[in-house]
Design a protein around this motif. Sequence first.
Motif, PDB file in Angstrom:
ATOM      1  N   ASP A   1       0.837  -1.212   0.000  1.00 29.30           N
ATOM      2  CA  ASP A   1       0.000   0.000   0.000  1.00 29.30           C
ATOM      3  C   ASP A   1       0.866   1.253   0.000  1.00 29.30           C
ATOM      4  O   ASP A   1       0.609   2.199  -0.755  1.00 29.30           O
ATOM      5  CB  ASP A   1      -0.953   0.011   1.203  1.00 29.30           C
ATOM      6  N   ALA A   2       1.889   1.278   0.850  1.00 34.05           N
ATOM      7  CA  ALA A   2       2.789   2.438   0.896  1.00 34.05           C
ATOM      8  C   ALA A   2       3.552   2.576  -0.414  1.00 34.05           C
ATOM      9  O   ALA A   2       3.746   3.691  -0.911  1.00 34.05           O
ATOM     10  CB  ALA A   2       3.754   2.319   2.082  1.00 34.05           C
ATOM     11  N   ALA A   3       3.970   1.455  -0.981  1.00 37.26           N
ATOM     12  CA  ALA A   3       4.676   1.486  -2.267  1.00 37.26           C
ATOM     13  C   ALA A   3       3.774   2.063  -3.358  1.00 37.26           C
ATOM     14  O   ALA A   3       4.199   2.935  -4.123  1.00 37.26           O
ATOM     15  CB  ALA A   3       5.139   0.080  -2.649  1.00 37.26           C
ATOM     16  N   MET A   4       2.541   1.605  -3.406  1.00 33.63           N
ATOM     17  CA  MET A   4       1.600   2.096  -4.413  1.00 33.63           C
ATOM     18  C   MET A   4       1.400   3.602  -4.248  1.00 33.63           C
ATOM     19  O   MET A   4       1.365   4.333  -5.239  1.00 33.63           O
ATOM     20  CB  MET A   4       0.259   1.361  -4.299  1.00 33.63           C
ATOM     21  N   GLN A   5       1.305   4.066  -3.016  1.00 34.16           N
ATOM     22  CA  GLN A   5       1.130   5.496  -2.758  1.00 34.16           C
ATOM     23  C   GLN A   5       2.304   6.299  -3.311  1.00 34.16           C
ATOM     24  O   GLN A   5       2.121   7.344  -3.930  1.00 34.16           O
ATOM     25  CB  GLN A   5       0.970   5.759  -1.255  1.00 34.16           C
ATOM     26  N   GLU A   6       3.517   5.806  -3.112  1.00 32.98           N
ATOM     27  CA  GLU A   6       4.700   6.514  -3.629  1.00 32.98           C
ATOM     28  C   GLU A   6       4.680   6.571  -5.151  1.00 32.98           C
ATOM     29  O   GLU A   6       4.935   7.617  -5.745  1.00 32.98           O
ATOM     30  CB  GLU A   6       5.995   5.860  -3.134  1.00 32.98           C
ATOM     31  N   PHE A   7       4.367   5.440  -5.790  1.00 33.22           N
ATOM     32  CA  PHE A   7       4.345   5.424  -7.252  1.00 33.22           C
ATOM     33  C   PHE A   7       3.219   6.304  -7.797  1.00 33.22           C
ATOM     34  O   PHE A   7       3.385   6.963  -8.829  1.00 33.22           O
ATOM     35  CB  PHE A   7       4.246   3.993  -7.781  1.00 33.22           C
ATOM     36  N   GLU A   8       2.086   6.339  -7.112  1.00 31.46           N
ATOM     37  CA  GLU A   8       0.997   7.226  -7.530  1.00 31.46           C
ATOM     38  C   GLU A   8       1.398   8.696  -7.370  1.00 31.46           C
ATOM     39  O   GLU A   8       1.032   9.534  -8.206  1.00 31.46           O
ATOM     40  CB  GLU A   8      -0.276   6.914  -6.751  1.00 31.46           C
ATOM     41  N   ASN A   9       2.152   9.013  -6.311  1.00 28.67           N
ATOM     42  CA  ASN A   9       2.671  10.381  -6.142  1.00 28.67           C
ATOM     43  C   ASN A   9       3.547  10.768  -7.328  1.00 28.67           C
ATOM     44  O   ASN A   9       3.471  11.887  -7.829  1.00 28.67           O
ATOM     45  CB  ASN A   9       3.492  10.512  -4.850  1.00 28.67           C
ATOM     46  N   VAL A  10       4.378   9.836  -7.758  1.00 32.37           N
ATOM     47  CA  VAL A  10       5.245  10.087  -8.913  1.00 32.37           C
ATOM     48  C   VAL A  10       4.400  10.352 -10.153  1.00 32.37           C
ATOM     49  O   VAL A  10       4.642  11.316 -10.887  1.00 32.37           O
ATOM     50  CB  VAL A  10       6.202   8.901  -9.152  1.00 32.37           C
ATOM     51  N   LEU A  11       3.399   9.511 -10.381  1.00 29.85           N
ATOM     52  CA  LEU A  11       2.582   9.638 -11.599  1.00 29.85           C
ATOM     53  C   LEU A  11       1.759  10.923 -11.615  1.00 29.85           C
ATOM     54  O   LEU A  11       1.449  11.429 -12.696  1.00 29.85           O
ATOM     55  CB  LEU A  11       1.695   8.407 -11.780  1.00 29.85           C
ATOM     56  N   LYS A  12       1.453  11.468 -10.440  1.00 27.14           N
ATOM     57  CA  LYS A  12       0.771  12.766 -10.390  1.00 27.14           C
ATOM     58  C   LYS A  12       1.683  13.864 -10.924  1.00 27.14           C
ATOM     59  O   LYS A  12       1.221  14.828 -11.528  1.00 27.14           O
ATOM     60  CB  LYS A  12       0.353  13.105  -8.953  1.00 27.14           C
ATOM     61  N   LYS A  13       2.977  13.717 -10.699  1.00 25.94           N
ATOM     62  CA  LYS A  13       3.953  14.703 -11.156  1.00 25.94           C
ATOM     63  C   LYS A  13       4.404  14.433 -12.584  1.00 25.94           C
ATOM     64  O   LYS A  13       4.738  15.350 -13.319  1.00 25.94           O
ATOM     65  CB  LYS A  13       5.173  14.709 -10.225  1.00 25.94           C
ATOM     66  N   ASN A  14       4.478  13.143 -12.938  1.00 31.67           N
ATOM     67  CA  ASN A  14       4.957  12.749 -14.271  1.00 31.67           C
ATOM     68  C   ASN A  14       4.277  11.441 -14.660  1.00 31.67           C
ATOM     69  O   ASN A  14       4.737  10.363 -14.280  1.00 31.67           O
ATOM     70  CB  ASN A  14       6.481  12.583 -14.264  1.00 31.67           C
ATOM     71  N   GLU A  15       3.205  11.556 -15.415  1.00 32.49           N
ATOM     72  CA  GLU A  15       2.452  10.357 -15.791  1.00 32.49           C
ATOM     73  C   GLU A  15       3.261   9.433 -16.691  1.00 32.49           C
ATOM     74  O   GLU A  15       2.886   8.281 -16.897  1.00 32.49           O
ATOM     75  CB  GLU A  15       1.133  10.739 -16.451  1.00 32.49           C
ATOM     76  N   ASN A  16       4.372   9.915 -17.222  1.00 32.29           N
ATOM     77  CA  ASN A  16       5.233   9.099 -18.087  1.00 32.29           C
ATOM     78  C   ASN A  16       6.483   8.604 -17.369  1.00 32.29           C
ATOM     79  O   ASN A  16       7.533   8.438 -17.981  1.00 32.29           O
ATOM     80  CB  ASN A  16       5.619   9.890 -19.333  1.00 32.29           C
ATOM     81  N   SER A  17       6.359   8.330 -16.082  1.00 31.86           N
ATOM     82  CA  SER A  17       7.483   7.762 -15.339  1.00 31.86           C
ATOM     83  C   SER A  17       7.503   6.250 -15.544  1.00 31.86           C
ATOM     84  O   SER A  17       6.665   5.520 -15.003  1.00 31.86           O
ATOM     85  CB  SER A  17       7.375   8.079 -13.843  1.00 31.86           C
ATOM     86  N   ALA A  18       8.453   5.801 -16.344  1.00 28.09           N
ATOM     87  CA  ALA A  18       8.577   4.370 -16.611  1.00 28.09           C
ATOM     88  C   ALA A  18       8.822   3.597 -15.319  1.00 28.09           C
ATOM     89  O   ALA A  18       8.253   2.520 -15.113  1.00 28.09           O
ATOM     90  CB  ALA A  18       9.711   4.127 -17.608  1.00 28.09           C
TER      91      ALA A  18
END
Length: 131
Positions: free
Chosen positions: A71-88
Amino acid sequence: MDSISAFTEALLYRESDSLLLSIAEQYYKAREYSAAEQYLFRIIKNSENDEIIIKSENLLGNIYIDKEDYDAAMQEFENVLKKNENSADAHYGIGVIYEKQGNIVKARAEWRKTQKIQVNHAGALQKLSDN
């Protein structure tokens, strides 16, 4: 560990976000997750460099995967995608979470997104050939 002490010594002379990230990466490689987290939290809280913040959040997501806190991991990756939806790397990490949770269909979909963004992403190439 020599690199960690060299980086830490360099902090005494000049602190920078990239140096803090390098230290966190070394602690991560040494599997000293709590030390890595402390540096990453510091970067995320204080940095004004979006690129370094994104790298820090991706690394933090990987730490949480290793600690099986999906859950915490998913939250971090979702935070990234909010800033850059193209984060591979964020899409790749989400795929790893799905894989760990047993949802290989969603995992493969995320790894295909990863490859559309970064064709030669080593992790996605490996996962798609394995699964």
